[in-house]
Design a protein around this motif. Structure first.
Motif, mmCIF file in Angstrom:
data_model
loop_
_atom_site.group_PDB
_atom_site.id
_atom_site.type_symbol
_atom_site.label_atom_id
_atom_site.label_comp_id
_atom_site.label_asym_id
_atom_site.label_seq_id
_atom_site.Cartn_x
_atom_site.Cartn_y
_atom_site.Cartn_z
ATOM 1 N N TRP A 10 -3.294 5.913 -4.836
ATOM 2 C CA TRP A 10 -4.094 6.879 -4.064
ATOM 3 C C TRP A 10 -5.580 6.757 -4.407
ATOM 4 O O TRP A 10 -6.442 6.814 -3.528
ATOM 5 N N ASP A 11 -5.893 6.588 -5.692
ATOM 6 C CA ASP A 11 -7.291 6.472 -6.119
ATOM 7 C C ASP A 11 -7.948 5.193 -5.609
ATOM 8 O O ASP A 11 -9.178 5.114 -5.542
ATOM 9 N N ILE A 31 -7.781 4.059 -2.602
ATOM 10 C CA ILE A 31 -8.101 4.144 -1.170
ATOM 11 C C ILE A 31 -9.606 4.125 -0.935
ATOM 12 O O ILE A 31 -10.106 3.437 -0.041
ATOM 13 N N HIS A 67 1.956 9.465 -5.476
ATOM 14 C CA HIS A 67 0.936 10.517 -5.490
ATOM 15 C C HIS A 67 1.469 11.827 -4.918
ATOM 16 O O HIS A 67 1.022 12.916 -5.307
ATOM 17 N N PHE A 68 2.428 11.748 -4.012
ATOM 18 C CA PHE A 68 2.934 12.934 -3.329
ATOM 19 C C PHE A 68 4.098 13.596 -4.073
ATOM 20 O O PHE A 68 4.662 14.573 -3.593
ATOM 21 N N GLN A 123 0.824 -1.201 0.000
ATOM 22 C CA GLN A 123 0.000 0.000 0.000
ATOM 23 C C GLN A 123 0.866 1.262 0.000
ATOM 24 O O GLN A 123 0.624 2.188 -0.772
ATOM 25 N N THR A 138 2.530 1.911 -3.378
ATOM 26 C CA THR A 138 1.638 2.413 -4.430
ATOM 27 C C THR A 138 1.110 3.819 -4.120
ATOM 28 O O THR A 138 0.741 4.547 -5.045
ATOM 29 N N TYR A 139 1.082 4.209 -2.836
ATOM 30 C CA TYR A 139 0.589 5.545 -2.474
ATOM 31 C C TYR A 139 1.634 6.630 -2.692
ATOM 32 O O TYR A 139 1.298 7.767 -3.037
ATOM 33 N N GLN A 143 1.363 7.344 -11.058
ATOM 34 C CA GLN A 143 1.426 8.297 -9.963
ATOM 35 C C GLN A 143 0.198 8.235 -9.055
ATOM 36 O O GLN A 143 0.316 8.412 -7.839
ATOM 37 N N HIS A 144 -0.978 7.962 -9.616
ATOM 38 C CA HIS A 144 -2.206 8.137 -8.829
ATOM 39 C C HIS A 144 -3.025 6.876 -8.601
ATOM 40 O O HIS A 144 -4.013 6.924 -7.870
#
Length: 322
Positions: free
Chosen positions: A197-198, A200, A139-140, A132, A135-136, A193-194
């Motif tokens: 986050w998407d 979640i 995003h930052f 997790q 993969t997150y 990149q996202h």
């Protein structure tokens, strides 16, 4: 006389009920005053930076001049809209914007769902947490840094991929110089990149599923794939449809910063989208009325698509925003 008195007596209970409901609402409002006070700064900011500037949209119907001001500039009706529709950039920008946007939806919409289901099936706690976080994290990364990484990786002379291909005797082409590859570079880097986050929100929806469904399926002898197709996906569908409606509402709003940073004169036929064209017309060529007209056209189309997809979702899945 008796009928009049009877009518008054019959009306009294309803009047008393209305007064009680009114007092009850006033008490609820008074009890929520601290919450309204907390909400007040956000409302003020929303009004100041969203609703008040909306009156500036009228310059799309005027030949705006900073000297004359918004109200002093002459009205020209739909002149700037017609100018955009007749320009050679109209077909190009619409085609590129729709291509990249639809490509993003087709690729970027189902992958977070698949990732959430995959993550939900993991049973080793430590591995799940590492997966997790991994993969997150992308995003930052800021858009500027992400575009710098893409330029470094895809450089045909000194890029990481070019050096790896050189070891096996393959010469890497300049992908960012070819318009046909721009959409894929934009979409797949955006997915990387996202996507974590998407996912979640889908993980949250999966965690809310009643465990008795899985227990009953296990008793009936269902496999993991059968549980996914008959429990996970159907129960994720309402959440997925809401997010699809929101994404469809921005179908002509392709990310401006990333496109502009990856854009160059060679890939311009495949990278010029509405947002970058508005920027160039408004801030580089000082055609404020034309750029505002293009932006208003973009917004109107987005609203129409949003309402249509919302209506279609309501008809087919009984799920909608309204």
């Amino acid at each position: 006389m008796e009928n009049k008195i009877g009518t008054q007596l019959a009306a009294e209970p309803s009047t008393i009920l209305r007064v009680k409901n009114k007092n009850k609402k006033l008490k609820q409002v008074k009890k929520s005053i601290p919450l309204y006070v907390l909400l007040l700064p956000s409302i003020i900011l929303l009004i100041c930076f969203t609703y008040i500037p909306m009156y500036g949209v009228i310059i799309s119907f005027k030949d705006y001049s900073p000297v004359l001001g918004i109200w002093g500039s002459p009205w020209v009706g739909f002149k700037h809209f017609i100018q955009f529709f007749n320009s050679y950039q109209f077909e190009l920008t619409i085609k590129n914007t729709l291509t990249i946007s639809l490509y993003s939806i087709l690729v970027g919409f189902p992958l977070p769902i698949a990732l959430a289901i995959l993550c939900n099936q993991m049973r080793v706690g430590m591995f799940k947490k590492v997966f997790q976080v991994t993969t997150y994290l992308p995003h930052f990364i800021s858009t500027m840094v992400m575009c710098g990484m893409i330029l470094i990786f895809l450089s045909p002379s000194s890029g990481l991929i070019a050096n790896l291909l050189e070891l096996i005797g393959i010469e890497m082409p300049n992908l960012l110089a070819k318009p046909v590859f721009f959409g894929s570079i934009y979409v797949w880097s955006d997915v990387w990149q996202h996507v974590g986050w998407d996912s979640i929100i889908y993980l949250a929806a999966l965690s809310a599923i009643n465990p008795t469904y899985y227990e009953a399926a296990t008793v009936d002898g269902a496999s993991k794939m059968q549980k996914i197709f008959h429990i996970d996906i159907p129960l994720l569908l309402p959440t997925a449809m809401i997010l699809l409606i929101l994404r469809a509402g921005g179908i002509l709003s392709v990310g401006f910063e990333k496109v502009l940073l990856l854009q160059n004169p060679l890939n311009l036929p495949g990278s010029e989208v509405i947002s970058t064209y508005v920027y160039k017309m408004g801030l580089q060529n000082f055609q404020y009325s034309l750029s505002t007209a293009i932006g208003l056209f973009n917004t109107v189309v987005n609203v129409i698509v949003l309402l249509f997809v919302n209506w279609l979702s309501k008809k087919l899945t009984k799920t909608s925003l309204l």
